[in-house]
Write a protein that holds these residues in place. Structure first.
Motif, PDB file in Angstrom:
ATOM      1  N   ARG A 228      48.052  43.800  46.950  1.00  0.00           N
ATOM      2  CA  ARG A 228      48.371  43.578  45.533  1.00  0.00           C
ATOM      3  C   ARG A 228      49.335  42.404  45.423  1.00  0.00           C
ATOM      4  N   HIS A 229      49.091  41.568  44.428  1.00  0.00           N
ATOM      5  CA  HIS A 229      49.836  40.317  44.275  1.00  0.00           C
ATOM      6  C   HIS A 229      50.001  40.050  42.781  1.00  0.00           C
ATOM      7  N   HIS A 230      51.238  39.987  42.343  1.00  0.00           N
ATOM      8  CA  HIS A 230      51.511  39.768  40.917  1.00  0.00           C
ATOM      9  C   HIS A 230      52.484  38.618  40.731  1.00  0.00           C
ATOM     10  N   THR A 231      52.155  37.699  39.829  1.00  0.00           N
ATOM     11  CA  THR A 231      53.042  36.591  39.459  1.00  0.00           C
ATOM     12  C   THR A 231      53.258  36.628  37.953  1.00  0.00           C
ATOM     13  N   ARG A 232      54.518  36.567  37.542  1.00  0.00           N
ATOM     14  CA  ARG A 232      54.850  36.540  36.116  1.00  0.00           C
ATOM     15  C   ARG A 232      55.659  35.292  35.821  1.00  0.00           C
ATOM     16  N   TYR A 233      55.150  34.466  34.895  1.00  0.00           N
ATOM     17  CA  TYR A 233      55.870  33.283  34.434  1.00  0.00           C
ATOM     18  C   TYR A 233      56.515  33.612  33.089  1.00  0.00           C
ATOM     19  N   GLN A 234      57.756  33.191  32.915  1.00  0.00           N
ATOM     20  CA  GLN A 234      58.442  33.364  31.642  1.00  0.00           C
ATOM     21  C   GLN A 234      58.970  32.007  31.177  1.00  0.00           C
ATOM     22  N   TYR A 235      58.855  31.754  29.864  1.00  0.00           N
ATOM     23  CA  TYR A 235      59.220  30.467  29.301  1.00  0.00           C
ATOM     24  C   TYR A 235      60.358  30.641  28.307  1.00  0.00           C
ATOM     25  N   ASP A 236      61.192  29.621  28.170  1.00  0.00           N
ATOM     26  CA  ASP A 236      62.387  29.735  27.326  1.00  0.00           C
ATOM     27  C   ASP A 236      62.079  29.634  25.836  1.00  0.00           C
ATOM     28  N   ARG A 237      60.839  29.368  25.496  1.00  0.00           N
ATOM     29  CA  ARG A 237      60.405  29.316  24.092  1.00  0.00           C
ATOM     30  C   ARG A 237      58.891  29.524  24.067  1.00  0.00           C
TER      31      ARG A 237
ATOM     32  N   TYR B  61      37.628  43.983  44.452  1.00  0.00           N
ATOM     33  CA  TYR B  61      38.483  42.882  44.008  1.00  0.00           C
ATOM     34  C   TYR B  61      38.636  42.926  42.489  1.00  0.00           C
ATOM     35  N   ALA B  62      39.845  42.678  42.006  1.00  0.00           N
ATOM     36  CA  ALA B  62      40.076  42.614  40.561  1.00  0.00           C
ATOM     37  C   ALA B  62      41.130  41.573  40.243  1.00  0.00           C
ATOM     38  N   LEU B  63      40.863  40.776  39.231  1.00  0.00           N
ATOM     39  CA  LEU B  63      41.835  39.829  38.691  1.00  0.00           C
ATOM     40  C   LEU B  63      42.259  40.329  37.325  1.00  0.00           C
ATOM     41  N   ASP B  64      43.551  40.354  37.098  1.00  0.00           N
ATOM     42  CA  ASP B  64      44.127  40.891  35.866  1.00  0.00           C
ATOM     43  C   ASP B  64      45.005  39.803  35.259  1.00  0.00           C
ATOM     44  N   VAL B  65      44.693  39.384  34.013  1.00  0.00           N
ATOM     45  CA  VAL B  65      45.437  38.318  33.353  1.00  0.00           C
ATOM     46  C   VAL B  65      46.030  38.841  32.049  1.00  0.00           C
ATOM     47  N   SER B  66      47.261  38.457  31.787  1.00  0.00           N
ATOM     48  CA  SER B  66      47.933  38.825  30.537  1.00  0.00           C
ATOM     49  C   SER B  66      48.579  37.564  29.968  1.00  0.00           C
TER      50      SER B  66
ATOM     51  N   GLU C 178      46.862  31.369  21.938  1.00  0.00           N
ATOM     52  CA  GLU C 178      48.079  31.328  21.135  1.00  0.00           C
ATOM     53  C   GLU C 178      49.293  30.944  21.988  1.00  0.00           C
ATOM     54  N   ARG C 179      50.381  30.641  21.316  1.00  0.00           N
ATOM     55  CA  ARG C 179      51.624  30.384  22.037  1.00  0.00           C
ATOM     56  C   ARG C 179      52.089  31.666  22.726  1.00  0.00           C
ATOM     57  N   VAL C 180      52.702  31.514  23.876  1.00  0.00           N
ATOM     58  CA  VAL C 180      53.166  32.681  24.626  1.00  0.00           C
ATOM     59  C   VAL C 180      54.542  32.398  25.203  1.00  0.00           C
ATOM     60  N   THR C 181      55.256  33.461  25.511  1.00  0.00           N
ATOM     61  CA  THR C 181      56.539  33.331  26.204  1.00  0.00           C
ATOM     62  C   THR C 181      56.441  33.862  27.632  1.00  0.00           C
ATOM     63  N   ALA C 182      55.254  34.380  27.987  1.00  0.00           N
ATOM     64  CA  ALA C 182      55.053  34.891  29.346  1.00  0.00           C
ATOM     65  C   ALA C 182      53.578  34.799  29.691  1.00  0.00           C
ATOM     66  N   PHE C 183      53.308  34.671  30.981  1.00  0.00           N
ATOM     67  CA  PHE C 183      51.940  34.602  31.487  1.00  0.00           C
ATOM     68  C   PHE C 183      51.908  35.337  32.818  1.00  0.00           C
ATOM     69  N   ASP C 184      50.998  36.319  32.942  1.00  0.00           N
ATOM     70  CA  ASP C 184      50.917  37.145  34.143  1.00  0.00           C
ATOM     71  C   ASP C 184      49.553  37.002  34.809  1.00  0.00           C
ATOM     72  N   VAL C 185      49.580  36.910  36.128  1.00  0.00           N
ATOM     73  CA  VAL C 185      48.358  36.894  36.927  1.00  0.00           C
ATOM     74  C   VAL C 185      48.516  37.928  38.030  1.00  0.00           C
ATOM     75  N   SER C 186      47.594  38.884  38.081  1.00  0.00           N
ATOM     76  CA  SER C 186      47.640  39.931  39.097  1.00  0.00           C
ATOM     77  C   SER C 186      46.314  40.005  39.830  1.00  0.00           C
ATOM     78  N   VAL C 187      46.394  40.241  41.123  1.00  0.00           N
ATOM     79  CA  VAL C 187      45.215  40.390  41.962  1.00  0.00           C
ATOM     80  C   VAL C 187      45.357  41.667  42.767  1.00  0.00           C
ATOM     81  N   SER C 188      44.270  42.400  42.919  1.00  0.00           N
ATOM     82  CA  SER C 188      44.244  43.539  43.827  1.00  0.00           C
ATOM     83  C   SER C 188      42.912  43.538  44.554  1.00  0.00           C
ATOM     84  N   MET C 189      42.933  43.969  45.782  1.00  0.00           N
ATOM     85  CA  MET C 189      41.702  44.054  46.564  1.00  0.00           C
ATOM     86  C   MET C 189      41.925  44.955  47.760  1.00  0.00           C
TER      87      MET C 189
END
Length: 326
Positions: A42-51, A75-80, A104-115
């Protein structure tokens, strides 16, 4: 949008899931038994932006390459956010990449992988699409003095075109360099890596690729996961980089310049390419902003009859830690 980010990054459950069921067939590689060797990665990356920002197209290269599909299940890719549109495609090198668009505009972006990975299985042989007709696998930059000296020292041996010679060359690169964790982005030139006599896994892998091409081999850069034993957690998992050379009668053969050993079933390739930047796990555009990120990767044994996978350490871990290669 006025910025481009290429990220070398290393889980989390989220809303958008695309599943690829088991994808082709296996034998048993050297080093591991063919039973009781499954792990869940399992591998998860979360990006957060200041605006709030607009994201351009994001390219995610976190799906194992086709030839190892036989050792991958569920295998599964999960995007938020869940409004993101995900389109799968094959790039010019045959890698399976996901193109993500967020409306749309976002303040966070998540990418998750599981396999689920079978570390006791053997990847399939390279298909016709992987035969080295790609000019990028032979393209070389002008060699500096250090690279030229290294190449000339191996010129005669390299003419043999056999795995043992490249294995010796790989060990020579590993012995010449001291592994160094680097937190700044990018890959050093082969000349700089030799001058410093040190580098990260991506620097040393690119050095070997360059030397091999100057010797007349088709060679390519590889990014992927490396799963290793860990005294505390049992298993460790992180992003890693290595090189592959096309050798007649053998096909594509992988060489880990950090350990000085040949690539084993511990290595799960995610992308192959002519140059390192083309294998970045996540890359794309976004508005100018201050961005931070969090990463978590975990490999958990999947017991079979209460027997966990048996793994042997293949060398020093030399991995691209999450914050090393933003």
């Amino acid at each position: 949008m006025n910025g481009h980010q290429t990220r070398w990054l290393p889980e989390r459950d989220g809303p958008k899931i695309l599943c690829l069921e088991r994808i082709s067939e296996t034998d048993c590689p050297q080093g591991l038994p063919n039973m009781n060797s499954r792990v869940v990665l399992r591998h998860h990356t979360r990006y957060q932006y200041d605006r709030p920002v607009f994201l351009g197209r994001q390219t995610v290269r976190l799906c194992p390459v086709p030839r190892v599909a036989s050792v991958i299940r569920n295998y599964a890719l999960d995007v938020s956010p869940d409004t993101a549109d995900v389109l799968w495609r094959h790039d010019a090198y045959g890698n399976r990449a996901a193109e993500v668009r967020v409306p749309e505009r976002v303040t966070a972006f998540d990418v998750s992988v599981s396999m689920e990975v079978d570390l006791g299985g053997q990847p399939g042989a390279a298909g016709e699409s992987e035969i080295p007709v790609c000019a990028a696998y032979r393209d070389v930059d002008t060699a500096g003095a250090e690279v030229s000296r290294f190449v000339e020292a191996w010129r005669v041996a390299g003419e043999q075109r056999v795995p043992s010679v490249v294995a010796d060359l790989n060990r020579a690169v590993a012995e010449r360099l001291t592994y160094q964790r680097r937190f700044e982005p990018g890959v050093w030139t082969p000349e700089e890596t030799l001058q410093r006599e040190s580098g990260s896994c991506r620097d040393s892998a690119w050095l070997l690729v360059t030397i091999l091409r100057h010797l007349g081999f088709s060679a390519r850069f590889v990014s992927g996961y490396l799963i290793q034993p860990d005294d505390v957690t049992g298993l460790s998992c992180d992003l890693h980089a290595w090189a592959e050379a096309w050798i007649p009668e053998s096909g594509w053969v992988g060489f880990d310049t950090t350990s000085g050993l040949m690539v084993a079933q511990h290595h799960i390739p995610l992308a192959v390419a002519g140059r390192p930047e083309e294998t970045a796990p996540i890359s794309g555009l976004l508005d100018r902003c201050k961005a931070t990120f969090e990463v978590m990767m975990r490999a958990t044994p999947l017991p079979v009859g209460n027997i966990a996978p048996e793994l042997a350490m293949i060398g020093e871990a030399g991995v691209m830690h999450s914050h090393e290669a933003l």
